[in-house]
Enzyme design. Structure first.
Site, short mmCIF file in Angstrom:
data_model
loop_
_atom_site.label_atom_id
_atom_site.label_comp_id
_atom_site.label_asym_id
_atom_site.label_seq_id
_atom_site.Cartn_x
_atom_site.Cartn_y
_atom_site.Cartn_z
N TYR A 99 53.63 37.37 35.97
CA TYR A 99 53.35 36.98 37.36
C TYR A 99 54.62 36.46 38.04
O TYR A 99 54.58 35.50 38.81
CB TYR A 99 52.19 35.96 37.41
N ARG B 56 49.50 37.59 30.48
CA ARG B 56 50.52 36.54 30.36
C ARG B 56 51.08 36.37 28.94
O ARG B 56 52.29 36.28 28.75
CB ARG B 56 49.87 35.21 30.79
N GLY C 136 43.46 35.96 29.44
CA GLY C 136 43.54 34.54 29.79
C GLY C 136 44.19 33.66 28.74
O GLY C 136 44.24 32.43 28.93
N CYS D 178 63.01 28.96 53.63
CA CYS D 178 62.66 27.93 54.60
C CYS D 178 61.19 27.55 54.50
O CYS D 178 60.37 27.88 55.38
CB CYS D 178 62.99 28.43 56.00
N GLU D 179 60.83 26.93 53.40
CA GLU D 179 59.49 26.41 53.15
C GLU D 179 59.66 25.21 52.23
O GLU D 179 60.41 25.29 51.24
CB GLU D 179 58.62 27.43 52.38
N GLU E 30 41.85 41.71 27.24
CA GLU E 30 42.69 42.09 28.40
C GLU E 30 43.80 41.07 28.66
O GLU E 30 43.89 40.51 29.76
CB GLU E 30 41.84 42.15 29.67
N PRO E 31 44.65 40.79 27.70
CA PRO E 31 45.68 39.77 27.95
C PRO E 31 46.83 40.30 28.80
O PRO E 31 47.21 41.47 28.69
CB PRO E 31 46.18 39.46 26.54
#
Ligand SMILES: Cc1ncc(COP(=O)(O)O)c(C=O)c1O
Length: 416
Positions: A373, A281, A241, A346-347, A278-279
């Site tokens: 991610y 990112r 985190g 198309c969003e 547990e990194p």
């Protein structure tokens, strides 16, 4: 540590390469993820050193599962935190030692539990009393014992987007403290389980170690109680985190989180336990960029749009969590009126926000801090192929994936 930078002439560099030069590389296309392997290695070295020789950095593979990245991390002594049988098979094939792998996940399939038991990994991190019974039954069926940890949900709220906060009491993750005694008792009653760890993970994008330490303290209290009963566990896993700088605030360095964890371990007199973090990112986020071509500007009374060839199917974070990524032109520092940068999907959610890039529409843009991610969440939505991946090291292209295959998507749908 490199990632994205600008020189005194305003030219942008990534991973030791001049971006405008790489854009004319004949085998590279857009949209493409570029990764700086040297930066990832240096980031890992710093965190491994901060955690100390008895610690284990178990990289959260969900952040970025490219084997080239996994190999760089493995060579630096980093293990793996996986959340599926697919990720487990991947890290085993890359050569991560089983005793450096943990598996988390709130709804592990029976086949995933079997694979984890047979591979002899450090632990299956169990997330409910019901799962204790499932893992025990599988170990018994396989005629062996399973190494398990209990992932505790410590009821710690963090200041982050709701979709990345996992340690509060309404989250689906982990065993609520109120159910912890029941889970410990079920493990103790089983003939086929060895409880080797206690873990937690309160969520992502933490800016300071305080919430991390609050959750870790709960793990320590449970470990102290186990030891007092003569049933000490081997390791304490405080989760990942650690935040990165997305341009709107500099979090404390990952090493500060590791040092805070070690200080707590010492204060709690738990030096006889191994420390695991547990990194995901922080090891890869800043060392990936999504490089896109500008398709065209579109200037209306309402907005100055910049239409690019990268989209939410390539980088979902802005649409999924309203995440902000810095976007820059490769050949000039930010200047001029802001553009609203959007992709072709198309969003309305296919929107990377408003950015000052350059006076005229540039030929390309670089979406920064996209190493975590990013590709792992990419999809074929709108019939779009997955982006190319380019791996840089030593200031050059080490290798890259083939150009995206639009026919692959077409064939898969014709077969459907
Ligand atoms: C159990 C677990 N551990 C570690 C991580 C990694 O988090 P981060 O990438 O923010 O470090 C996650 C992320 O969702 C997770 O669910």
């Amino acid at each position: 540590m490199a990632g994205f930078s600008r020189d005194s002439q305003g030219r942008a560099w990534f991973g030791g390469c001049l971006i405008t030069e790489l854009l004319s590389h004949p085998e590279l296309t857009t949209p493409a993820y570029w990764y700086d392997l040297d930066g990832i290695g240096a980031e890992a070295d710093e965190l491994v050193a901060a955690l100390g020789p008895g610690g284990l950095v178990a990289y959260a593979v969900k952040a970025n599962s490219a084997a080239s990245i996994l190999r760089v991390l493995k060579d630096r002594g980093v293990g793996a935190d996986v959340v599926s049988g697919g990720e487990l098979r991947l890290v085993l094939q890359v050569g991560v030692a089983p005793d450096r792998i943990v598996i988390s996940g709130v709804a592990k399939a029976t086949s995933e539990i079997d694979l984890a038991i047979s591979a002899g990994i450090r632990a299956i991190q169990i997330e409910s009393p019901e799962e204790v019974l499932r893992v025990a039954a599988r170990a018994q069926a396989l005629g062996t014992r399973a190494r398990v940890a209990l992932r505790i949900n410590p009821s710690v709220a963090i200041d982050a987007h709701a979709h990345v906060a996992t340690g509060h009491d309404k989250a689906k993750f982990g065993i609520p403290l109120a159910n912890a005694a029941e889970a410990f008792a079920l493990v103790d009653q089983s003939d086929s389980l060895d409880l080797v760890g206690i873990s937690t993970h309160v969520g992502s994008t933490l800016m300071t170690p305080e919430p991390y330490v609050s959750a870790a303290r709960v793990v320590c209290e449970l470990a102290i109680a186990r030891r007092a009963q003569g049933k000490a566990v081997e390791y304490l896993d405080f989760g990942g985190g650690f935040g990165i700088d997305y341009g709107r605030g500099k979090p404390e360095r990952p090493a500060a989180f590791a040092q805070a964890a070690r200080t707590l371990q010492r204060e709690q007199n738990l030096l006889d336990h191994r420390l695991v973090v547990e990194p995901g990112r922080c090891l890869v986020g800043a060392y990936g960029a999504l490089v896109c071509r500008v398709v065209q500007p579109k200037i209306t009374a309402a907005a100055r749009w910049l239409l690019i060839d990268g989209a939410m199917n390539d980088l979902l974070r802005p649409a999924l969590y309203q995440a902000h990524h810095r976007i820059e032109a490769p050949d000039t520092p930010p200047a001029g009126e802001p553009f609203r940068i959007v992709g072709p999907v198309c969003e309305s959610a296919d929107d990377f926000g408003s950015h000052v890039v350059s006076k005229q529409a540039p030929s390309h843009v670089v979406i920064r801090d996209a190493g975590a991610y990013g590709y792992t969440m990419a999809s074929n939505y709108n019939g779009r192929p997955l982006p190319q991946e380019v791996f840089l090291a030593g200031g050059a292209v080490l290798h890259h994936s083939p150009r995206p295959d639009a026919d692959g998507w077409l064939r898969s749908r014709l077969d459907a």
